[in-house]
Design a protein around this motif. Sequence first.
Motif, PDB file in Angstrom:
ATOM      1  N   THR A   2      33.422  57.930  51.953  1.00  0.00           N
ATOM      2  CA  THR A   2      33.210  56.777  51.320  1.00  0.00           C
ATOM      3  C   THR A   2      34.362  55.643  51.312  1.00  0.00           C
ATOM      4  O   THR A   2      35.515  55.921  51.080  1.00  0.00           O
ATOM      5  N   PRO A   3      34.206  54.533  51.764  1.00  0.00           N
ATOM      6  CA  PRO A   3      35.228  53.381  52.118  1.00  0.00           C
ATOM      7  C   PRO A   3      35.836  53.396  50.355  1.00  0.00           C
ATOM      8  O   PRO A   3      34.933  53.220  49.486  1.00  0.00           O
ATOM      9  N   ARG A  63      27.461  52.891  51.198  1.00  0.00           N
ATOM     10  CA  ARG A  63      27.838  52.743  52.576  1.00  0.00           C
ATOM     11  C   ARG A  63      28.862  53.924  52.853  1.00  0.00           C
ATOM     12  O   ARG A  63      29.510  54.406  52.073  1.00  0.00           O
ATOM     13  N   TYR A  64      28.905  54.165  54.160  1.00  0.00           N
ATOM     14  CA  TYR A  64      29.844  55.319  54.610  1.00  0.00           C
ATOM     15  C   TYR A  64      30.949  54.990  55.882  1.00  0.00           C
ATOM     16  O   TYR A  64      30.345  53.986  56.534  1.00  0.00           O
ATOM     17  N   ARG A  65      31.931  55.547  55.797  1.00  0.00           N
ATOM     18  CA  ARG A  65      32.838  55.190  56.980  1.00  0.00           C
ATOM     19  C   ARG A  65      32.802  56.592  57.917  1.00  0.00           C
ATOM     20  O   ARG A  65      33.124  57.564  57.469  1.00  0.00           O
ATOM     21  N   ARG A 123      33.570  53.390  62.078  1.00  0.00           N
ATOM     22  CA  ARG A 123      32.538  52.210  61.951  1.00  0.00           C
ATOM     23  C   ARG A 123      32.011  52.556  60.559  1.00  0.00           C
ATOM     24  O   ARG A 123      31.552  53.693  60.068  1.00  0.00           O
ATOM     25  N   LEU A 124      31.526  51.463  59.730  1.00  0.00           N
ATOM     26  CA  LEU A 124      30.905  51.526  58.520  1.00  0.00           C
ATOM     27  C   LEU A 124      29.567  51.242  58.942  1.00  0.00           C
ATOM     28  O   LEU A 124      28.913  50.646  59.570  1.00  0.00           O
ATOM     29  N   TRP A 130      25.224  52.142  56.621  1.00  0.00           N
ATOM     30  CA  TRP A 130      24.623  52.146  55.555  1.00  0.00           C
ATOM     31  C   TRP A 130      23.670  53.462  55.482  1.00  0.00           C
ATOM     32  O   TRP A 130      23.207  53.677  56.641  1.00  0.00           O
ATOM     33  N   THR A 152      21.434  51.802  58.917  1.00  0.00           N
ATOM     34  CA  THR A 152      22.302  50.531  58.971  1.00  0.00           C
ATOM     35  C   THR A 152      21.423  49.445  59.837  1.00  0.00           C
ATOM     36  O   THR A 152      21.694  48.310  59.395  1.00  0.00           O
TER      37      THR A 152
END
Length: 937
Positions: A490-491, A518-520, A525-526, A528, A552
């Motif tokens: 998680t960012p 959102r995940y990294r 790269r981010l 969704w 995403t």
Amino acid sequence: MSRLPDDLATSGEAERLAVLARYGILDTPPEDAFDDAVALAAQLCAAPIALIGLLTSDRQWFKARLGFAPAEIGLDRSLCVHTLAGRDVLTIADLAADPRTRTNPLVADEPRMRFYAGAPLVTPEDVAIGTLCVLDTTPRPEGLSAAQAEGLKALARTAMTQLELRRGIADRRTEAAILADSELRLRLAVEAAGVGIFDYDLVAGTLAWDGRTRALFGVGPDEAVSYAGTFLARLHPEDRARTDAAVRAALDPDGPGLFDATYRTITRAGTAITWVAARGTLVVEQHGGVRRARRLVGTVRDVTAERAAQAAIAATEERYRLVTRATNDAIWDWDLVADHVLWNEALQAAYGWAPETVEPTGRWWLDHVHPEDRARVEADIRRVIDGNGQDWRHEYRFRRADGAYADVLDRGSMARGPGGTPLRMIGAMLDLTERNRAAAQLRAVVESANIGIVQIDPRTMVALEANPKLCAIWGAEESDIVGYSIAKWTPEADAAERDDLHRRLAAGEIVRETLEKRYRRKDGRLIWGRVNLVSQLRGEAIRATAMIEDITAEKAAEARQTALIELGDGLRDAAGPAEIRGIAARILGRILGLSQAGYTAVDAAGGLAIGREMPGGRADPAPYPATLARLRRGTILAVADLAADPGLAPDAGGYAAVGARALVGVPLMRRGDLVGLVYAHAAEPRAWDAGEIDFVREVAGRVSVSLARIQAEEQQRFLNRELSHRLKNTLTMAQAIASQTLRNATDIAAVKEALVARLVALGKAHDILLSGEGEGAALEAVIAGALAIHDDGEPGRIHLSGPALEVGPKAALSLALMIHELATNAAKYGAFSVPGGRVGIAWTVSQLRWRDDAPDEGQEEPDEEQDEGQEAEPVVTLTWAESGGPPVTVPTRKGFGSRLIERGFSGAVGGQTRMTYAREGVTCRIRAPLKGLLEKE
């Protein structure tokens, strides 16, 4: 070769191997916790080499190693074998001088080890399975300090803690599966027994009944129930007080908390009686030393046919026997003193062995354990029997009477005499064959699922399992996910939302939510994800599962659609190309994540301004010959790496100068010529996905329409200025003619005739000036000229069809003004306002009987069947038809432009005009006699 210590083979090797196997650690990948332990050991003892080694029957395998290359060695090369016999740190100051190790190849040959210190890895069962050791190539007569030795022992205990944690996780998974299976058996047992369930919530004052209980009391499935209004009211009057007293006694928090009563229920009409046996247990909570009753939960069953005590007992025993058989639990009682085993009948029902025909000894049981499991099972149960353990559990394969093997979970509890002497063990053997098969099928479904799935420990948020799809979504290996907190994906910007969810799960809250998070990814790269998070209580433990879908692309599409709406709003009010360029650059840059994007025109010398700006904001075009060659063919460019495209080699210097490595560009064409480019470029190589290319194409279409609007408005202003100029000149000339004619006039009639003649001549001259040449013009040329400013070069956008016709100046001027008004409306509201809109103009000449009175709204237009007395004459029918534009609505008011369309041309040539506002597009139909169009006067 060094000689193995004599006590290695006599110190319970089978037990050591069995214990080691339960950890499932051999040949697993490196793990940080163990690597950290050897690093600390090396630093603590100032040694160049540190190892965590586990000893099997024929090798020493290293779970972690520092300064030592081999992953394993044979036991004949192991130095650690000498450590297992003790429980303290073994130190050998000089390996070359010690008779136990001086001939060891690691000492006699390279790498010529000279010093060794090792602490045994001892399990909670007091079995040494390996060591944590340090080595040096230099002897140390002083050995280790006391602090170093204690530290080495502490690190060995830490390593064992990590091993226990691994085994604990595996045991928890097994226990969870067993608990779920037990729940299923309980539900099946309840259903098989035909009992109903009640739940009396004392805090809320509510009573809940299942379907069976409702049936016993004659209550419908949707009917509300209560203690006094339903339960007591439906009891037989003779049983009501007694039963109520039994309930009240059971609700005493200081009492035994048990409810056991038999009573009669009656129907609402009192015509039927059912005997019901009810049992319940009080649930009590304690606050500050005060016990409070919370709920009474229990079962009810119909005992109408079992009123006799012996019949009721027999039926109960039969039901329990059936439940035992249904669950495949084979119950055994092992007299350890006499080595005599008793089995219940489930041994035959589940495995085919009749209890009276089998040898009643422990040996018979062990002989029917699968040969590959037998030594491990025997060692494990003997460890409990001969030690001080109380409970035993093991999974293994047991041979059925037909020779096949069943997967079983066996559990037993010890009964000991004084001093802990083992007397007997009583247990149950559960058949897991079908469960394991179903679990394997479920595991296969999860692993092949098209969405990411991760099992989570809600207390720590550590991932317990992850399927391949989740690994693909996060671009990671399973080892990057399992065993680590999912918070790492998680960012930081979303940390507050993440932590709130984690707190709820850790607090034991049952969660069923669908989230968009959102995940990294591992590559940074981010993305969704749409997350379906479910947590549920299984026994006393909460389990959480997250199903994650990559959305995403969906989010990007939403952002692009929103940006296109914003773009349309901005372009609608844009005052000129510079403002259009700024709006396009801002929208493209934000959505594509780029700073270099926008619209540029092709200059007269054939140059493009891509990312080049001169002082004052003026664009400095570069030629880009190869790029222009592609664009002039109408080709959309989507180049992932400009330096790797051989076709764009002539443009390499220009792109390098502006720092462009990737480019997407959509050409703007007008009448087949390249007039501009909507583009975006990145400083690094970048693959453009289809959604990004479509987005740039949409932006280009809207920019093209807006530029055409700006050009049309500028052309209209020019025409207005020109018309004003000519009108002024005409009025000046008319004034001069009148002044000259009237000067010194004596004959009024002659003056009038002369003035009229001169003004008519002036009008003809004005017509010739407006028509361009001669006293007539081609119909197609008049229409095409009026539409020229709206032609953006898109094939099929404007379609003209009809025979060649010459029209007079008056008709040409009126028709041009009318077409201009229709096109202006189309650019504002209709087909010309959006990319893809189409306008078709078609004209025909036919012989009709003409009537000059226009039909009223809704009346049929004239045709050859009307006015039979008239002669047919050539009639021109011209139709303006729009399509592909926004949905049409009928205007609520008419301005000067609408009146000009409907009356101007008709009044000029004696024709009829009809406007139709259909939802799919505006249609304007004009009919006029051909002679009216040809009039020169």
